[in-house]
Write a protein that holds these residues in place. Structure first.
Motif, mmCIF file in Angstrom:
data_model
loop_
_atom_site.group_PDB
_atom_site.id
_atom_site.type_symbol
_atom_site.label_atom_id
_atom_site.label_comp_id
_atom_site.label_asym_id
_atom_site.label_seq_id
_atom_site.Cartn_x
_atom_site.Cartn_y
_atom_site.Cartn_z
ATOM 1 N N VAL A 252 0.846 -1.191 0.000
ATOM 2 C CA VAL A 252 0.000 0.000 0.000
ATOM 3 C C VAL A 252 0.880 1.239 0.000
ATOM 4 C CG1 VAL A 252 -1.916 -1.146 1.159
ATOM 5 C CG2 VAL A 252 -0.094 -0.088 2.519
ATOM 6 N N GLU A 253 0.283 2.353 -0.429
ATOM 7 C CA GLU A 253 1.022 3.608 -0.600
ATOM 8 C C GLU A 253 1.621 4.086 0.731
ATOM 9 O OE1 GLU A 253 2.950 5.924 -2.648
ATOM 10 O OE2 GLU A 253 1.463 4.647 -3.655
ATOM 11 N N ASP A 254 0.717 4.333 1.674
ATOM 12 C CA ASP A 254 1.115 4.951 2.932
ATOM 13 C C ASP A 254 1.857 3.961 3.842
ATOM 14 O OD1 ASP A 254 1.322 6.001 5.423
ATOM 15 O OD2 ASP A 254 -0.842 6.192 5.784
ATOM 16 N N PRO A 255 3.081 4.314 4.223
ATOM 17 C CA PRO A 255 3.865 3.413 5.070
ATOM 18 C C PRO A 255 3.099 3.000 6.331
ATOM 19 C CG PRO A 255 5.148 5.361 4.477
ATOM 20 C CD PRO A 255 3.785 5.561 3.911
ATOM 21 N N MET A 256 2.510 3.983 7.005
ATOM 22 C CA MET A 256 1.797 3.656 8.247
ATOM 23 C C MET A 256 0.756 2.572 8.000
ATOM 24 S SD MET A 256 3.229 5.391 10.575
ATOM 25 C CE MET A 256 2.091 5.152 11.955
#
Lengths: 375, 375, 375, 375
Positions: free
Chosen positions: D137-141
């Protein structure tokens, strides 16, 4: 026939690990230090002329194979178990035979003898004497005085010997104090055969005695010290101005020695530190790089030119990139270290303690190595 | 430590595959043969009591380290370079000291001596004698007769010695023929120290002399035979009914010996062949399989329980799947072989010649191994 | 540490063989011969692009570590077990990746492929091709013709493979005869992986095919050939006029090869003999001396500069002073020999057969070494 | 060539004295501790499915050869240099292939992946996940939250990496603090490949992170870690209640680990001390004797059953008869020590510090061994 090939490769390996000992690798190697040659010496050995099991020429051959600079065959003058077969009254014989066997070689054979007595004072060696026979006198004190008259260097053998001290704790008696006071005992064995005595080291330091390490060999060096497996006899490294008898005698009387046994070095800081500094050389360093260019992690190679696998503790104000605070500089190897000083400098100072080097009970010398970046 | 030991043993096995032993495995090992113990013996050694360099107890310790069953210290009775220091007139002394040193061990020390003479007859050893002193007589023939009277086994030393034969070619003289005819010389060294004599072998076979191999050691076995690198001293394997003096003497007089030196075995076919057969054992075999099931390629493991890396030539009526006609069965290893007989049988006969085994000049023994398939 | 415990140090000793291998000793070394470079090549290897387990760059690194001059990654073009993950249709990919990985090194990567077919003709490799994809045709004969059209060198893989021949006996079929007659098969593997085929050697000699030895590696060379223990992969030594692709191709088509596997060399006498002669150099000799001066026993040193432990039989008209008729010249060692010609000459001719070199089934090359006395 | 190998032999003997493994015993060996199995794990490895060079089955074979209990192939999910040849969209493939290859063996293969991001947070591994694809997924978090949702154990890779920190000094960012606070990062590599980070150790201890050591292997373990020379890959020793996936996961989340790299052990005192105590066993001791009978010098054998050559400092109230205050207990060896307590007791307490074991920057664990006299 793969095994045969494997066999050959392993042969090479073992050949080198073991037989290599007969091709120079068994030679004991330590660098010279500023102002002095580092001479490898073993001044406590026996032959068939007392309670040893070999003819004196074997001691010479062992010494040459071990790369020693000087030896002494120090047969007991009172204790002669082979007397029935070797009644010769001249106590200089073993020296003379060894000296003759060493002719034409680099090995210096020092005339000496072991003065065997009960405790006190126990056993002592007198080397650099002129006539061993003259040491055969009733009164121990007289024997020491005669030795000194002949210009001897005299040292107390295995003060930790359990035959004389059932607790193995080297301890001075009044008689020893007298002998030391009169300059009749000049040195003390902190290492004898396979034993080490921290208490003897203490006594030596407190009484200004020369620190000695000897093999006290009776059988074969190769067997008693596992030479084929990489072992070595204890030796006394004497720091001498020349490769001569007189220079060695002078070095001994001046107390310039370091003892080498197993993987441990023992000596006064004044002599042990220069030996260690001379053993370690540092290559010009370079910065590691990443995508952005140079980093502040710097790599150096530290070469150890001594036989000791130096176990060191890093006390510098920087941490290491590949090691914890305890690392080893293996003998005759280059060890790569990477330091993390957080900033670039022309020279970094690496502060370290050498843990298998002993300057006093539980004390280890501290060194500072300059790590210089290359152009 | 066990895992490492076994790994060590494995690697040693491989290492041994070229030239015998490593330091940890220096004991000389050969299997017994049907009806006889295979005893490892060295009957030609010197000590300080003639021109050797060690006290007799060192010869005992060397023998024990090498796993020998019997030795003899055979000091010269005429040649005494250390006479000035060791004037002892009793020529039995070195034997007595060695025998005492061997007390409580498995090692048998045989009383013996070397009778040093000019050529003819040159040097001979007399072992199993009762009193060496009685051999010190002017006339050589008398010395041999006295030895025989004492029940000695006598053999001719290094007949190829260049000091006596500048061409190195062992040759009989009339005197030798007489000594042999009278049964005063019973054996001959085909191997002495680092030399081998094909001509001595010829003489031994033609004159029914016992074949001997000896170290003729004067210095240290470990040094002269590179023991740390896997070398070994030459020995005479005696096939004896018991582990006793008398049984060894009987075996020697009966000529039941094989000589082991470097990686070569020399002996009469009658004794060498059983030794080789006893050294090789074959595991139950199995057929290799492919998609269609069993093939007619069969795999066996041949274990060599001797110290010799056997170099063999395959003379069977089948070829091998992994080897050419020359292969090696490394010492103390299992070697996998795969045979291609083109058809299945319960038992296959592997015919081979052992090239580093010598039964006569340029002759090698031929063996037949039964290769049996498992259930 | 090291000096203290012999078992420990001995293990260390054992590692040396291994360690040495990771630092250059593993490189396969044979001398050049008059007129040709001796190039070490392995032309049968697999990667993840067929049924191998490594990326092509690992084959390049293995080749460099083994000191090879040329390799080919010859992935199957029909057999693609990893197709689900590596669907790439271009059969040149593994070559291209390997070639890129070898850029800037000395290693020559030859474009090639394995043409996997049922029997006949079984498996064959085509190397020095221009486009592997064009070999993907239905009719086997067409594939071979296409390969030839591209200038390929083609060889028959493991003709002894038990999957195709349950008796392991390499045998020609009519189809093979046709392919050979049309020049569509140029070589034959006498050694594949851990197998050797005497019958393949016979076929190769009778049909003028180039003799090949290959690893056929699928996993890791180090594991499958016990490299750490001193093992090595089978290689084809190609005698080439230059270190170029074209020169190797020319050498292969001209049949100038020797196969090296385990401790055995296999090749036509015309190429094997020069290789052996180039591998052995003799030092200037000297006469041994005794009290009377020079003897007629002469000593020489024979240096073997190849990786093969040469097992030789002495066929000279003189015997040896230290060896029987069978002796070993260990790889990369000097072996001392002493000869007994009975008379002095300026030059002696040592005639010997090299037993672990094979020129035809059960045939070994015979060499003559000139042994010259020094001044 | 021999001198050259000799040189290697020397270096290597010493090298091996420090890193004790031999080829036959490459398996990593540490004893279990009370209440837990000591499982050897390497949870950071790459294959051709990201930027590694081997098929996943090779990682399994390496793990089996090294005697590991568990591994994870953690290919990058964003970084796919081989995408052109291996376009497979399923990021679980390398796990699946490795898991299949491990079927029927003892080796546990844990599903995992490397989440490659810029700094912060840099690279992290998520293991014990259910579906790697869902982590893309894009967002690391989000990626970390997804991993946690799947029950992952997540750790920060090489925080000292110079590509991200040009001073090589591991340092927390706010993002890391958040991730740790939310339990999205559970562990930290104090050892990655050939680097060690004292600062990472500090961060791990201060933030209650599990201490990890990994190989981060891309090529071959044998080459990158000099396995044939006795080297070994870094591993994380996990103390687990069972040999199961869940027990390992539980042990990791509970922080029960010790890192083993080169010759150094790093871990929290609570786990490192039991490991060391379990590694050292002491034989029943005996008093040395002299003419008068028993002395107060006592001999014991200390066996080290771990792979670590333990460098210890003696802090006892007695001195040693054969060693100075610094000595080594070599891996898998018995070391003889003789103590001089001046009086007889049933039990003596040997107090020592293990210098190559690290519980915190510059801190070493202190042990007390009971030395008991035999009957």
């Amino acid at each position: 026939m793969l095994p045969k090939i494997s066999a050959f490769a392993l042969l090479c390996g073992l050949f080198c690990a073991l037989f290599a000992h007969d091709h120079g690798q068994r030679k004991i190697v330590f660098p010279d230090v500023p102002g002095y040659y580092t001479l490898k010496c073993d001044f406590h050995q026996h032959t068939v002329f007392s309670d040893g099991n070999v003819w004196p020429n074997i001691r010479v051959q062992e010494g040459l194979r071990d790369g020693l600079d000087a030896i002494s065959v120090t047969d007991h003058i009172e204790y002669q178990p082979h007397l029935a077969d070797i009644p010769h009254p001249d106590r200089n014989r073993s020296y003379e035979i060894a000296a003759k066997a060493a002719e034409g070689t680099e090995l210096l054979v020092v005339r000496g003898a072991e003065i065997t007595r009960g405790m006190p004072p126990g056993h002592c060696n007198a080397i650099f004497v002129e006539d061993v026979n003259k040491l055969m006198v009733e009164d121990p004190m007289e024997a020491f005085r005669e030795a000194k008259k002949q210009g001897a260097f005299t040292f107390w053998n295995h003060p930790n010997w359990i035959a004389h001290r059932s607790d193995g704790i080297a301890t001075l008696t009044d008689m020893h104090r007298t002998l030391i006071a009169e300059g009749l005992i000049n040195g003390i064995e902190v290492v004898n055969e396979d034993t080490y005595s921290e208490e003897a080291l203490r006594i030596g330091l407190d009484n200004n005695l020369t620190l000695m390490g000897t093999s006290d060999i009776h059988g074969l060096i190769d067997w008693d010290y596992n030479v084929p497996a990489g072992g070595h006899r204890p030796v006394t490294l004497v720091f001498a101005k020349e490769r001569t008898f007189e220079a060695i005698r002078e070095g001994l009387l001046a107390g310039r020695t370091v003892v080498w046994f197993n993987n441990t070095l023992v000596g006064r800081e004044a002599y042990l530190k220069p030996l260690l500094v001379s053993s370690l050389s540092v290559s010009a360093g370079k910065a590691l790089t990443n995508r952005d260019g140079a980093t502040t992690v710097f790599e150096f190679e530290i070469e150890n030119s001594s036989d000791a696998n130096l176990i060191v503790e890093n006390l510098s104000d920087f941490t290491l990139h590949q090691h914890a605070n305890i690392l080893v500089f293996p003998a005759h190897e280059k060890t790569r270290i990477q330091i993390k000083p957080r900033e670039r400098k022309a020279v970094f100072q690496m502060k370290l303690t050498v843990l298998n080097a002993i300057t006093a009970p539980d004390q280890h010398p501290e060194l500072v190595l300059d790590l210089r970046l290359g152009e």
